[in-house]
Design a protein around this motif. Structure first.
Motif, PDB file in Angstrom:
ATOM      1  N   ALA A  33       0.856  -1.187   0.000  1.00 46.40           N
ATOM      2  CA  ALA A  33       0.000   0.000   0.000  1.00 46.40           C
ATOM      3  C   ALA A  33       0.888   1.232   0.000  1.00 46.40           C
ATOM      4  O   ALA A  33       1.883   1.297   0.722  1.00 46.40           O
ATOM      5  N   ALA A  34       0.543   2.180  -0.832  1.00 44.03           N
ATOM      6  CA  ALA A  34       1.241   3.461  -0.825  1.00 44.03           C
ATOM      7  C   ALA A  34       0.680   4.306   0.306  1.00 44.03           C
ATOM      8  O   ALA A  34      -0.494   4.195   0.661  1.00 44.03           O
ATOM      9  N   VAL A  35       1.518   5.111   0.895  1.00 43.10           N
ATOM     10  CA  VAL A  35       1.075   6.023   1.938  1.00 43.10           C
ATOM     11  C   VAL A  35       0.722   7.350   1.284  1.00 43.10           C
ATOM     12  O   VAL A  35       1.538   7.940   0.564  1.00 43.10           O
ATOM     13  N   ALA A  36      -0.504   7.803   1.497  1.00 40.06           N
ATOM     14  CA  ALA A  36      -0.980   9.041   0.883  1.00 40.06           C
ATOM     15  C   ALA A  36      -0.471  10.262   1.628  1.00 40.06           C
ATOM     16  O   ALA A  36      -0.130  11.277   1.030  1.00 40.06           O
ATOM     17  N   THR A  37      -0.432  10.186   2.946  1.00 42.47           N
ATOM     18  CA  THR A  37       0.022  11.291   3.787  1.00 42.47           C
ATOM     19  C   THR A  37       0.838  10.711   4.924  1.00 42.47           C
ATOM     20  O   THR A  37       0.412   9.763   5.575  1.00 42.47           O
ATOM     21  N   SER A  38       1.997  11.283   5.166  1.00 42.78           N
ATOM     22  CA  SER A  38       2.842  10.753   6.235  1.00 42.78           C
ATOM     23  C   SER A  38       3.163  11.842   7.252  1.00 42.78           C
ATOM     24  O   SER A  38       2.929  13.027   7.016  1.00 42.78           O
ATOM     25  N   ASP A  39       3.692  11.400   8.376  1.00 44.02           N
ATOM     26  CA  ASP A  39       4.217  12.283   9.424  1.00 44.02           C
ATOM     27  C   ASP A  39       3.172  13.153  10.114  1.00 44.02           C
ATOM     28  O   ASP A  39       3.476  14.249  10.586  1.00 44.02           O
ATOM     29  N   ILE A  40       1.942  12.697  10.206  1.00 43.37           N
ATOM     30  CA  ILE A  40       0.935  13.387  11.007  1.00 43.37           C
ATOM     31  C   ILE A  40       1.282  13.099  12.464  1.00 43.37           C
ATOM     32  O   ILE A  40       1.481  11.948  12.833  1.00 43.37           O
ATOM     33  N   GLN A  41       1.386  14.130  13.286  1.00 47.02           N
ATOM     34  CA  GLN A  41       1.890  13.947  14.640  1.00 47.02           C
ATOM     35  C   GLN A  41       0.877  14.356  15.702  1.00 47.02           C
ATOM     36  O   GLN A  41       0.900  15.480  16.189  1.00 47.02           O
ATOM     37  N   ALA A  46      -4.170  -4.580  -1.619  1.00 47.04           N
ATOM     38  CA  ALA A  46      -3.650  -3.604  -0.669  1.00 47.04           C
ATOM     39  C   ALA A  46      -4.770  -2.782  -0.036  1.00 47.04           C
ATOM     40  O   ALA A  46      -4.611  -2.251   1.056  1.00 47.04           O
ATOM     41  N   ASN A  47      -5.903  -2.679  -0.702  1.00 47.58           N
ATOM     42  CA  ASN A  47      -7.021  -1.918  -0.147  1.00 47.58           C
ATOM     43  C   ASN A  47      -7.595  -2.568   1.101  1.00 47.58           C
ATOM     44  O   ASN A  47      -8.193  -1.899   1.929  1.00 47.58           O
ATOM     45  N   VAL A  48      -7.450  -3.881   1.221  1.00 44.00           N
ATOM     46  CA  VAL A  48      -7.946  -4.555   2.417  1.00 44.00           C
ATOM     47  C   VAL A  48      -6.845  -4.737   3.445  1.00 44.00           C
ATOM     48  O   VAL A  48      -7.109  -5.048   4.596  1.00 44.00           O
ATOM     49  N   LEU A  64      -2.792   5.398   4.696  1.00 46.59           N
ATOM     50  CA  LEU A  64      -2.667   4.572   3.501  1.00 46.59           C
ATOM     51  C   LEU A  64      -3.596   5.067   2.402  1.00 46.59           C
ATOM     52  O   LEU A  64      -4.700   5.527   2.665  1.00 46.59           O
ATOM     53  N   ALA A  65      -3.122   4.951   1.153  1.00 52.72           N
ATOM     54  CA  ALA A  65      -3.929   5.332  -0.005  1.00 52.72           C
ATOM     55  C   ALA A  65      -4.737   4.133  -0.474  1.00 52.72           C
ATOM     56  O   ALA A  65      -4.243   3.010  -0.476  1.00 52.72           O
ATOM     57  N   ILE A  66      -5.964   4.374  -0.856  1.00 54.65           N
ATOM     58  CA  ILE A  66      -6.770   3.336  -1.497  1.00 54.65           C
ATOM     59  C   ILE A  66      -6.542   3.472  -2.992  1.00 54.65           C
ATOM     60  O   ILE A  66      -6.514   4.574  -3.527  1.00 54.65           O
ATOM     61  N   THR A  67      -6.359   2.338  -3.647  1.00 57.03           N
ATOM     62  CA  THR A  67      -5.984   2.398  -5.052  1.00 57.03           C
ATOM     63  C   THR A  67      -6.805   1.456  -5.916  1.00 57.03           C
ATOM     64  O   THR A  67      -7.251   0.408  -5.464  1.00 57.03           O
TER      65      THR A  67
END
Length: 150
Positions: A99-107, A133-135, A116-119
């Motif tokens: 799974a690709a990460v859509a947004t990282s480093d949220i603290q 990867a969506n599941v 995680l990105a849904i694709t």
């Protein structure tokens, strides 16, 4: 669930807390890691840039790495993106769902969150993905666990 002759789930609270803990625990890792803390992964050159394996709180294993995306065919000059691969079978680490990460480093106040990105595509940037990867760990086992508690 309806096909199995059980009532459908109407709210998230219809799922037992133990089931949520079991399956969401696959996403919780010890420590607070930001994108800069993970090693590089290149899915075409895994022997050189393999990412690294990390254990979840529930002792599942995931391979996590930073993809250095390409720009106009030039490798490693694009944006940086986390990729997380769930390994359903430790004895066969080549079998994974990425799974690709859509947004990282949220603290938030208690750690670091990566979304995680849904694709529906085969790739997000240079990250190869698949529909599985969506599941991401929420497979037929989740369905069965919920079904047997109804």
């Amino acid at each position: 669930m309806f096909d199995a002759g059980r009532d459908t789930l109407k709210t998230l609270s219809d799922v037992q807390p133990e089931i949520w803990r079991k399956f969401l625990g696959r996403y919780i890792f010890k420590g607070s890691y930001k994108l800069k803390d993970y090693p590089q992964i290149d899915f075409d050159l895994r022997e050189l840039f393999p990412g690294s394996y990390y254990y979840t709180y529930d002792s599942d294993v995931a391979n996590i790495g930073v993809v250095y995306n390409s720009v106009n065919g030039v490798k490693y000059v694009g944006y940086r993106q986390l990729a997380l691969s769930y390994l359903p079978d430790r004895s066969n680490p080549s079998n994974f769902g990425t799974a690709a990460v859509a947004t990282s480093d949220i603290q938030p106040s208690n750690g670091v969150v990566h979304v995680l990105a849904i694709t529906i595509a085969d790739k997000i940037g240079d990250v190869p993905t698949n529909f599985a990867a969506n599941v991401f760990g929420f497979n037929v086992d989740f369905y069965n666990d919920v079904l047997f508690t109804r």
